[in-house]
Design a protein around this motif. Structure first.
Motif, PDB file in Angstrom:
ATOM      1  N   SER A 300      54.249  26.722  28.997  1.00 26.47           N
ATOM      2  CA  SER A 300      54.852  27.296  30.194  1.00 26.47           C
ATOM      3  C   SER A 300      54.816  28.695  30.434  1.00 26.47           C
ATOM      4  N   GLN A 301      54.673  29.383  29.126  1.00 31.08           N
ATOM      5  CA  GLN A 301      54.638  30.793  29.262  1.00 31.08           C
ATOM      6  C   GLN A 301      53.134  31.368  29.970  1.00 31.08           C
ATOM      7  N   TYR A 302      52.255  30.689  29.318  1.00 33.63           N
ATOM      8  CA  TYR A 302      50.803  30.927  29.872  1.00 33.63           C
ATOM      9  C   TYR A 302      50.687  30.657  31.148  1.00 33.63           C
ATOM     10  N   THR A 303      51.296  29.524  31.691  1.00 39.17           N
ATOM     11  CA  THR A 303      51.094  28.857  33.013  1.00 39.17           C
ATOM     12  C   THR A 303      51.814  29.706  33.907  1.00 39.17           C
ATOM     13  N   VAL A 304      52.964  30.293  33.715  1.00 46.57           N
ATOM     14  CA  VAL A 304      53.881  31.187  34.789  1.00 46.57           C
ATOM     15  C   VAL A 304      53.133  32.548  34.884  1.00 46.57           C
ATOM     16  N   LEU A 305      52.373  33.040  33.529  1.00 52.42           N
ATOM     17  CA  LEU A 305      51.800  34.337  33.769  1.00 52.42           C
ATOM     18  C   LEU A 305      50.505  34.194  34.259  1.00 52.42           C
ATOM     19  N   GLY A 306      49.709  33.189  34.215  1.00 50.61           N
ATOM     20  CA  GLY A 306      48.675  32.791  34.688  1.00 50.61           C
ATOM     21  C   GLY A 306      48.779  32.693  36.258  1.00 50.61           C
ATOM     22  N   GLN A 307      49.767  32.143  36.652  1.00 52.69           N
ATOM     23  CA  GLN A 307      50.125  31.912  38.117  1.00 52.69           C
ATOM     24  C   GLN A 307      50.246  33.267  38.732  1.00 52.69           C
ATOM     25  N   PHE A 308      51.107  34.326  38.035  1.00 54.91           N
ATOM     26  CA  PHE A 308      51.456  35.749  38.541  1.00 54.91           C
ATOM     27  C   PHE A 308      50.088  36.453  38.470  1.00 54.91           C
ATOM     28  N   LEU A 309      49.145  36.580  37.493  1.00 56.85           N
ATOM     29  CA  LEU A 309      48.023  37.214  37.780  1.00 56.85           C
ATOM     30  C   LEU A 309      46.933  36.719  38.875  1.00 56.85           C
ATOM     31  N   SER A 310      47.028  35.301  38.826  1.00 58.04           N
ATOM     32  CA  SER A 310      46.137  34.619  39.932  1.00 58.04           C
ATOM     33  C   SER A 310      46.403  35.176  41.194  1.00 58.04           C
ATOM     34  N   ALA A 311      47.893  35.385  41.469  1.00 53.35           N
ATOM     35  CA  ALA A 311      48.307  35.926  42.818  1.00 53.35           C
ATOM     36  C   ALA A 311      47.564  37.407  42.979  1.00 53.35           C
ATOM     37  N   ALA A 312      47.380  38.070  41.957  1.00 56.61           N
ATOM     38  CA  ALA A 312      46.520  39.554  42.120  1.00 56.61           C
ATOM     39  C   ALA A 312      45.284  39.386  42.205  1.00 56.61           C
ATOM     40  N   LEU A 313      44.719  38.380  41.753  1.00 60.64           N
ATOM     41  CA  LEU A 313      43.172  38.095  41.492  1.00 60.64           C
ATOM     42  C   LEU A 313      42.573  38.397  43.031  1.00 60.64           C
ATOM     43  N   GLY A 314      42.934  37.930  44.091  1.00 63.45           N
ATOM     44  CA  GLY A 314      42.342  38.115  45.219  1.00 63.45           C
ATOM     45  C   GLY A 314      42.114  39.632  45.830  1.00 63.45           C
ATOM     46  N   SER A 315      43.200  40.202  45.416  1.00 63.30           N
ATOM     47  CA  SER A 315      43.215  41.901  45.889  1.00 63.30           C
ATOM     48  C   SER A 315      42.133  42.542  44.834  1.00 63.30           C
ATOM     49  N   ILE A 316      42.232  42.275  43.725  1.00 66.22           N
ATOM     50  CA  ILE A 316      41.284  42.848  42.801  1.00 66.22           C
ATOM     51  C   ILE A 316      39.593  42.514  43.111  1.00 66.22           C
ATOM     52  N   CYS A 317      39.336  41.400  43.582  1.00 66.76           N
ATOM     53  CA  CYS A 317      38.032  40.837  43.759  1.00 66.76           C
ATOM     54  C   CYS A 317      37.723  41.724  45.218  1.00 66.76           C
ATOM     55  N   ARG A 318      38.524  41.356  46.059  1.00 64.38           N
ATOM     56  CA  ARG A 318      38.160  41.931  47.492  1.00 64.38           C
ATOM     57  C   ARG A 318      37.848  43.445  47.314  1.00 64.38           C
ATOM     58  N   ALA A 320      36.829  45.024  44.936  1.00 60.81           N
ATOM     59  CA  ALA A 320      35.640  45.227  44.178  1.00 60.81           C
ATOM     60  C   ALA A 320      34.361  44.516  44.650  1.00 60.81           C
ATOM     61  N   ARG A 321      34.431  43.804  45.657  1.00 59.57           N
ATOM     62  CA  ARG A 321      33.312  43.162  46.523  1.00 59.57           C
ATOM     63  C   ARG A 321      32.783  41.900  45.581  1.00 59.57           C
ATOM     64  N   ILE A 322      33.531  41.005  45.092  1.00 62.11           N
ATOM     65  CA  ILE A 322      33.556  39.904  44.493  1.00 62.11           C
ATOM     66  C   ILE A 322      34.255  38.561  44.854  1.00 62.11           C
ATOM     67  N   ALA A 323      33.473  37.687  45.014  1.00 63.47           N
ATOM     68  CA  ALA A 323      33.985  36.215  45.292  1.00 63.47           C
ATOM     69  C   ALA A 323      35.072  35.965  44.305  1.00 63.47           C
ATOM     70  N   PRO A 324      36.264  35.599  44.579  1.00 64.77           N
ATOM     71  CA  PRO A 324      37.314  35.391  43.310  1.00 64.77           C
ATOM     72  C   PRO A 324      36.975  34.060  42.744  1.00 64.77           C
ATOM     73  N   SER A 325      36.512  33.071  43.728  1.00 64.69           N
ATOM     74  CA  SER A 325      36.076  31.825  43.046  1.00 64.69           C
ATOM     75  C   SER A 325      34.629  31.682  42.090  1.00 64.69           C
ATOM     76  N   LEU A 326      33.997  32.780  42.319  1.00 66.00           N
ATOM     77  CA  LEU A 326      32.838  32.992  41.269  1.00 66.00           C
ATOM     78  C   LEU A 326      33.291  34.083  40.132  1.00 66.00           C
ATOM     79  N   ALA A 327      34.310  34.473  40.185  1.00 64.64           N
ATOM     80  CA  ALA A 327      34.920  35.377  39.124  1.00 64.64           C
ATOM     81  C   ALA A 327      35.553  34.738  38.062  1.00 64.64           C
ATOM     82  N   CYS A 328      36.355  33.722  38.531  1.00 56.92           N
ATOM     83  CA  CYS A 328      36.994  33.056  37.428  1.00 56.92           C
ATOM     84  C   CYS A 328      37.683  31.818  37.913  1.00 56.92           C
TER      85      CYS A 328
END
Length: 394
Positions: A300-318, A320-328
Motif C-alpha cells: 500500500s505504501q508503494y501504491t500511495v507514493l506511486g499515485q502521488f508521483l504520477s500526479a506530478a508526471l504530467g507537469s514534468i513531461c509537458r 520537458a516536451r515528452i509524452a507521459p505515456s511514452l515516458a513510463c
C-alpha cells in the motif's frame, strides 16, 4: 500514382537489389488479425527514392529477401507504429531491423501525444489528410483494385517528409540518442512479447498466487493448442477473464466449471472435461513447480507514493516536451519507489538513461524530501510548481 506491383520471386529479388542502394526504406503492411491465430499478412507497401512498390504476399513469392534486407545494416527502415511490422519480420527470420525509426515513437519524444495515429501526425506536421475510403477493405481478396492499392500506398508516400521533420526536431532537442535507445527498448519488448511464455500475457493475473498461476498456465497451454490447430484467435476458444476466474476458484469439478457465468456456451461443452483436467493437473502440481508471480502484490505504501508521483508526471513531461505515456507507466513509477526506498528488484526504467534525467531524479528528490511540489498558479496550464527544500533545521 506510379508503382511496381511485385508478386513473383524474381521481381522481389530485383526490387530488393534496387532498395539496397537506397539510404532509407519507408514501409507499411496491411493485415487481417481478427479471425486468425496469427495476423495474416496481405500486403507490403514500400517507398524509397527509387519509387513506390507493393509486394503481394498472396502471390507465388518468398519474402525472405525483403526481410533480410530490412534487418541488414544497409538501410534505415522507417515505419509508423511498427510493432506488427517488426513481428512479421522477427517471425520470418528471427532478426530485427538494426536501423529502425518508428515515427510514432519519435513523435512522443518531441512532446506529441503517444500513441499518435499516422493520420493525426500527418495533419500536425504537413497539414495533409489521409483518405478513409478503404478502412474496412478485405485485403485478402484478389485482384486488389486500383483504389485499394493507392489507399495502401498513402500510408508510405508521406513517411519521408514526416521522417525528415521528426529528425530535425529530435536533433534540435539533442534527442537522437534517445531515439536510438527507444528503438532498442521497443524492439527488445516486442521480441520478449514474441518469445516469452504466452500465459504471462493473460490479462488479470497480476495478483494471483502461485497455484492460481499454475492453473492459468495449464489452461493457456490447452487453449493455445486448440487455437493454433483451428487457426482462430485464442480468445475465441476461451476468454482471458474466464481463465482467471477458473484459476481463482481452483475447482476441478465439472458442475462448478459449468456453473461459472460465461461457461454456458454450447461451443464450450466439448471442452469442459478438458478444462477440468487442466485445473486438476495444476492443483496436483508440487509447490516448487508452480510459477512465481514476478510482479507480486504492490504494498500500500508503494501504491500511495506511486499515485502521488504520477500526479506530478504530467507537469514534468509537458515541461520537458515528452509524452507521459511514452515516458513510463504507473507500474514503472511504483518500481522506482520500491527500488529507491528499499533497493527492491532490478534497476527500473526510471532510474536509467534519459528517463532518469528527465523524470527519475525529480521523483527521487521528491521521495527524499529535497524537492517539494505545491500548487503554484491554479489557473495556469501547469498549476504545479517544484521547489528545493532543505531538511536541515535552521
Amino acid at each position: 500514382m506510379d508503382y511496381t506491383y511485385v508478386r513473383h520471386d524474381r521481381d522481389l529479388q530485383a526490387l530488393c537489389q534496387t532498395l539496397a542502394s537506397d539510404e532509407h526504406i519507408f514501409f507499411d503492411t496491411e493485415f487481417i488479425s481478427e479471425d486468425v491465430y496469427l495476423p495474416d499478412l496481405c500486403l507490403i507497401q514500400v517507398a524509397s527514392r527509387s519509387g513506390l512498390a507493393v509486394i503481394d504476399p498472396k502471390g507465388m513469392i518468398d519474402l525472405t529477401p525483403f526481410w533480410d534486407l530490412i534487418t541488414s545494416d544497409q538501410v534505415t527502415v522507417v515505419a509508423h507504429a511498427a510493432r506488427e511490422e517488426f513481428l512479421f519480420c522477427f517471425r520470418a527470420n528471427g532478426k530485427w531491423p538494426t536501423r529502425l525509426f518508428d515515427t510514432q515513437v519519435a513523435a512522443g519524444l518531441i512532446g506529441m501525444e503517444f500513441p499518435v495515429s499516422l493520420s493525426n501526425l500527418l495533419t500536425r506536421l504537413l497539414g495533409e489528410h489521409l483518405p478513409k475510403g478503404e478502412t474496412r477493405t478485405n485485403w485478402r481478396g484478389r485482384p486488389l483494385s486500383k483504389q485499394q492499392i493507392e489507399y495502401a500506398l498513402n500510408d508510405v508516400i508521406f513517411l519521408d517528409q514526416i521522417y525528415r521533420q521528426l529528425v530535425e526536431q529530435l536533433e534540435s532537442l539533442g534527442r537522437m540518442s534517445w531515439m536510438t535507445d527507444e528503438m532498442n527498448r521497443f524492439q527488445n519488448a516486442w521480441e520478449d512479447y514474441s518469445t516469452r511464455p504466452g500465459w504471462r500475457s493473460v490479462s488479470g493475473i497480476g495478483n494471483l498466487n502461485r497455484r492460481a498461476l499454475a492453473i492459468v498456465r495449464e489452461i493457456w497451454t490447452w487453449r493455445d493448442h486448440h487455437a493454433k490447430s483451428q487457426n482462430v484467435p485464442p480468445r475465441r476458444i476461451l476468454r482471458d477473464d474466464l481463465m482467471v476466474e477458473l484459476a481463482k476458484r481452483k475447482s476441478a469439478k465439472v458442475s462448478q466449471i459449468k456453473a461459472l457465468r460465461g461457461m454456458n456456451r454450447r461451443d464450450l461443452d466439448p471442452y469442459i472435461e478438458d478444462l477440468a483436467d487442466c485445473v486438476r493437473r495444476a492443483i496436483e502440481l508440487p509447490d516448487d513447480q508452480c510459477p512465481v508471480n514476478h510482479r507480486g502484490t504492490a504494498s500500500s505504501q508503494y501504491t500511495v507514493l506511486g499515485q502521488f508521483l504520477s500526479a506530478a508526471l504530467g507537469s514534468i513531461c509537458r515541461e520537458a516536451r515528452i509524452a507521459p505515456s511514452l515516458a513510463c507507466t504507473i507500474q514503472d513509477v511504483r518500481d522506482l519507489v520500491a527500488y529507491h526506498l528499499d533497493g527492491a528488484g532490478e534497476v527500473p526504467p526510471l532510474a536509467k538513461g534519459w528517463r532518469a534525467e528527465v523524470i527519475g531524479r525529480t521523483f527521487e528528490d521528491l521521495l527524499d524530501g529535497t524537492l517539494v511540489v505545491k500548487i503554484g498558479d491554479p489557473r495556469a496550464d501547469e498549476p504545479l510548481a517544484f521547489e528545493q527544500h532543505s531538511n536541515q533545521a535552521e
